[in-house]
Design a protein around this motif. Sequence first.
Motif, PDB file in Angstrom:
ATOM      1  N   VAL A 381      -0.296  16.378 -10.380  1.00  0.00           N
ATOM      2  CA  VAL A 381       0.058  15.283  -9.481  1.00  0.00           C
ATOM      3  C   VAL A 381      -1.022  15.124  -8.408  1.00  0.00           C
ATOM      4  N   TYR A 382      -1.506  16.224  -7.876  1.00  0.00           N
ATOM      5  CA  TYR A 382      -2.543  16.175  -6.843  1.00  0.00           C
ATOM      6  C   TYR A 382      -3.833  15.573  -7.398  1.00  0.00           C
ATOM      7  N   ARG A 383      -4.248  16.025  -8.579  1.00  0.00           N
ATOM      8  CA  ARG A 383      -5.511  15.556  -9.157  1.00  0.00           C
ATOM      9  C   ARG A 383      -5.443  14.073  -9.508  1.00  0.00           C
ATOM     10  N   GLU A 384      -4.313  13.616  -9.990  1.00  0.00           N
ATOM     11  CA  GLU A 384      -4.166  12.198 -10.318  1.00  0.00           C
ATOM     12  C   GLU A 384      -4.260  11.347  -9.051  1.00  0.00           C
ATOM     13  N   ALA A 385      -3.640  11.789  -7.968  1.00  0.00           N
ATOM     14  CA  ALA A 385      -3.697  11.040  -6.714  1.00  0.00           C
ATOM     15  C   ALA A 385      -5.119  11.015  -6.156  1.00  0.00           C
ATOM     16  N   ALA A 386      -5.856  12.097  -6.343  1.00  0.00           N
ATOM     17  CA  ALA A 386      -7.224  12.161  -5.830  1.00  0.00           C
ATOM     18  C   ALA A 386      -8.135  11.169  -6.544  1.00  0.00           C
ATOM     19  N   ARG A 387      -7.790  10.809  -7.771  1.00  0.00           N
ATOM     20  CA  ARG A 387      -8.622   9.853  -8.527  1.00  0.00           C
ATOM     21  C   ARG A 387      -8.392   8.409  -8.092  1.00  0.00           C
ATOM     22  N   ARG A 388      -7.246   8.140  -7.464  1.00  0.00           N
ATOM     23  CA  ARG A 388      -6.939   6.782  -7.050  1.00  0.00           C
ATOM     24  C   ARG A 388      -7.665   6.449  -5.750  1.00  0.00           C
ATOM     25  N   ASN A 389      -8.189   5.267  -5.665  1.00  0.00           N
ATOM     26  CA  ASN A 389      -8.903   4.817  -4.469  1.00  0.00           C
ATOM     27  C   ASN A 389      -7.963   3.972  -3.624  1.00  0.00           C
ATOM     28  N   GLU A 390      -7.399   4.558  -2.565  1.00  0.00           N
ATOM     29  CA  GLU A 390      -6.427   3.862  -1.731  1.00  0.00           C
ATOM     30  C   GLU A 390      -7.002   3.619  -0.338  1.00  0.00           C
ATOM     31  N   PRO A 391      -6.653   2.508   0.304  1.00  0.00           N
ATOM     32  CA  PRO A 391      -7.181   2.222   1.646  1.00  0.00           C
ATOM     33  C   PRO A 391      -6.699   3.262   2.665  1.00  0.00           C
ATOM     34  N   LYS A 392      -7.554   3.549   3.629  1.00  0.00           N
ATOM     35  CA  LYS A 392      -7.225   4.523   4.668  1.00  0.00           C
ATOM     36  C   LYS A 392      -7.123   3.824   6.025  1.00  0.00           C
ATOM     37  N   ARG A 393      -6.115   4.216   6.806  1.00  0.00           N
ATOM     38  CA  ARG A 393      -5.970   3.673   8.143  1.00  0.00           C
ATOM     39  C   ARG A 393      -6.844   4.452   9.122  1.00  0.00           C
ATOM     40  N   LYS A 394      -7.254   3.748  10.176  1.00  0.00           N
ATOM     41  CA  LYS A 394      -8.094   4.382  11.173  1.00  0.00           C
ATOM     42  C   LYS A 394      -7.304   5.418  11.951  1.00  0.00           C
ATOM     43  N   ALA A 395      -7.943   6.551  12.224  1.00  0.00           N
ATOM     44  CA  ALA A 395      -7.282   7.639  12.944  1.00  0.00           C
ATOM     45  C   ALA A 395      -6.988   7.225  14.388  1.00  0.00           C
ATOM     46  N   ALA A 396      -5.874   7.744  14.911  1.00  0.00           N
ATOM     47  CA  ALA A 396      -5.434   7.409  16.268  1.00  0.00           C
ATOM     48  C   ALA A 396      -5.251   8.684  17.082  1.00  0.00           C
ATOM     49  N   ILE A 397      -5.430   8.562  18.404  1.00  0.00           N
ATOM     50  CA  ILE A 397      -5.081   9.662  19.305  1.00  0.00           C
ATOM     51  C   ILE A 397      -3.557   9.776  19.312  1.00  0.00           C
ATOM     52  N   PRO A 398      -3.007  10.989  19.228  1.00  0.00           N
ATOM     53  CA  PRO A 398      -1.555  11.131  19.085  1.00  0.00           C
ATOM     54  C   PRO A 398      -0.772  10.620  20.285  1.00  0.00           C
ATOM     55  N   PRO A 399       0.470  10.174  20.077  1.00  0.00           N
ATOM     56  CA  PRO A 399       1.347   9.759  21.182  1.00  0.00           C
ATOM     57  C   PRO A 399       1.859  10.969  21.942  1.00  0.00           C
ATOM     58  N   GLY A 400       2.124  10.781  23.229  1.00  0.00           N
ATOM     59  CA  GLY A 400       2.570  11.896  24.056  1.00  0.00           C
ATOM     60  C   GLY A 400       3.847  11.602  24.815  1.00  0.00           C
ATOM     61  N   ARG A 401       3.905  12.008  26.073  1.00  0.00           N
ATOM     62  CA  ARG A 401       5.119  11.913  26.872  1.00  0.00           C
ATOM     63  C   ARG A 401       5.526  10.458  27.052  1.00  0.00           C
ATOM     64  N   GLY A 402       6.841  10.250  27.161  1.00  0.00           N
ATOM     65  CA  GLY A 402       7.363   8.911  27.347  1.00  0.00           C
ATOM     66  C   GLY A 402       7.724   8.212  26.057  1.00  0.00           C
ATOM     67  N   ILE A 403       7.433   8.823  24.921  1.00  0.00           N
ATOM     68  CA  ILE A 403       7.776   8.256  23.612  1.00  0.00           C
ATOM     69  C   ILE A 403       8.767   9.199  22.946  1.00  0.00           C
ATOM     70  N   SER A 404       9.865   8.668  22.459  1.00  0.00           N
ATOM     71  CA  SER A 404      10.916   9.508  21.885  1.00  0.00           C
ATOM     72  C   SER A 404      10.398  10.264  20.675  1.00  0.00           C
ATOM     73  N   PRO A 405      10.954  11.455  20.397  1.00  0.00           N
ATOM     74  CA  PRO A 405      10.492  12.231  19.246  1.00  0.00           C
ATOM     75  C   PRO A 405      10.573  11.470  17.925  1.00  0.00           C
ATOM     76  N   LYS A 406      11.619  10.664  17.721  1.00  0.00           N
ATOM     77  CA  LYS A 406      11.749   9.942  16.454  1.00  0.00           C
ATOM     78  C   LYS A 406      10.656   8.884  16.321  1.00  0.00           C
ATOM     79  N   LEU A 407      10.390   8.125  17.393  1.00  0.00           N
ATOM     80  CA  LEU A 407       9.329   7.129  17.352  1.00  0.00           C
ATOM     81  C   LEU A 407       7.967   7.807  17.220  1.00  0.00           C
ATOM     82  N   LYS A 408       7.791   8.904  17.938  1.00  0.00           N
ATOM     83  CA  LYS A 408       6.535   9.642  17.857  1.00  0.00           C
ATOM     84  C   LYS A 408       6.275  10.116  16.428  1.00  0.00           C
TER      85      LYS A 408
END
Length: 512
Positions: A381-408
């Motif tokens: 399963v891992y090797r098959e997924a590695a062969r697929r070319n899927e779009p990647k989202r840009k990395a973000a700085i993680p959310p911190g205080r003031g954001i609920s754990p579920k939303l975070k």
Amino acid sequence: MAATALGTSSGDGWEFDVPTDGSKSLPPSPRYVEALASQGYSFEAAVADLIDNSIDAGAERVAVVFLRDGDRLSSLLIVDDGQGMDDCALDTAMTIAGQERYAAAALGMYGTGLKAASMSCADSLTVISRTKRSKASGRRWLTQNARNGFHCDIVSPEYSQRLIDRYDGIIGWQGTIVRWDAVRDFDTIEEGHTDQYLNRAVDRLENYLGLYLHRFLSRGGFHIDIVIEEATTREEHDHRPVEPIDPFGYRVPGKAGYPRKFTAPIEGIGDVALTAHIWPPKNQSVGYKGIGPLQERQGFYFYRNDRLVQAGGWNSYRSAEGHLSLARVQVDLPHPANSVFSLTVKKAGVTVNPSFSRGLEKATDADGTSFAGYLHEAEAVYREAARRNEPKRKAAIPPGRGISPKLKRVLVEELPQVPGEDPIGFLWEPLSSDVLFEIDRSRRAIRLNKAYRQAVLGNRRGGFNDAPLLKSMLYLAFNDIFQKERLRAVVQDEIDLWNAVLIAAVRSEADR
């Protein structure tokens, strides 16, 4: 010449047992405390060990409280509403290895966890408790006093009651408070870096407790909160409920037909059940990424009485490899205690003897599939997924205080995270009337205008994690700004545009 009986011989023959002539008591040296405090506890593992005691005491609510004195962290408290302890039970709890017996379902094991975990992290341990039938009382260990002869202080009853009263919203008629002072981690914080330390420390603790205690947190009748509180004024700087992090919490498995139940015949125990999982590939969830390097998350997840005690690793059965990163196996340790599975004192790992590996070689599921066959399917399963070319989202700085754990958690699962960065938090503060928010890059925060808080909330009650829609929009819109070296004019113009539109929207809402 053969021995004539066990433990005896004649002439110059070998002694099959060592002859003895009486016995004498040799109590441990006070230096034993140093060995007890050198068990290798991490800060998170030590706090989790104390919460194990709260669970054994029947607690439904636990609060881990970081006490601040301005820019300095002074103490750490673990407060619970369990059944509490009277004077006699307190003496037993504060005696090294004082508790000799535990219920079969208890998380405690050796009677050393409270002392070993605490003294690994702090030079002062105070325990205050009360029951429905006894008054508040307390004991204190100072590391230096313990080294000099196991001298445990009796805490003033008046102070014990004052501390119980301070947290009467949790304790009520019964409960326990564990207090750490002279916390070694706190002494390493550089001046002006307390917020930075807390951001990282609370995130790590939240994830650790959410993972290792996830079965208890998922039941609904047990809650843990992490609180940052001003020592003198009791003002709360942050308040986070800990959410469960299920290491098997995927929505759809990586391969149809999983999870599968395998049975391993283990010498000296009998059949041991294994639940084999294959995670969906390229998953960004906290449950998959876990704590630490991803490659260490594959392998066995051992539970003892529903408490996770090992999160990944193959226990000498095989080596960790990248193409097996989707393979995880759930194992509930059998009762009673046995020589095959040995748990460390800090409950952060399991040692197995060779009979476990031999049993895995013979393990099969109901269809006759071998355990080795399962690993082959996980790898495929891992090797098959590695062969697929899927779009990647840009990395973000993680959310911190003031954001609920579920939303975070959703934000973290949907966006790759920039490693090693302090999170972006939200603060309600007084600002100019012509802006709804400001970007504070130095504090790694988005400041919200306190004057418009009630308009944004629609007159609902505010809290640390309020205004989730507004906060998530601003987090997504301006995450890039915190990754840039300087704020350019075009970006400032975009901030001005957002402020103009949002201020008009808020004022329109207030006029309705």
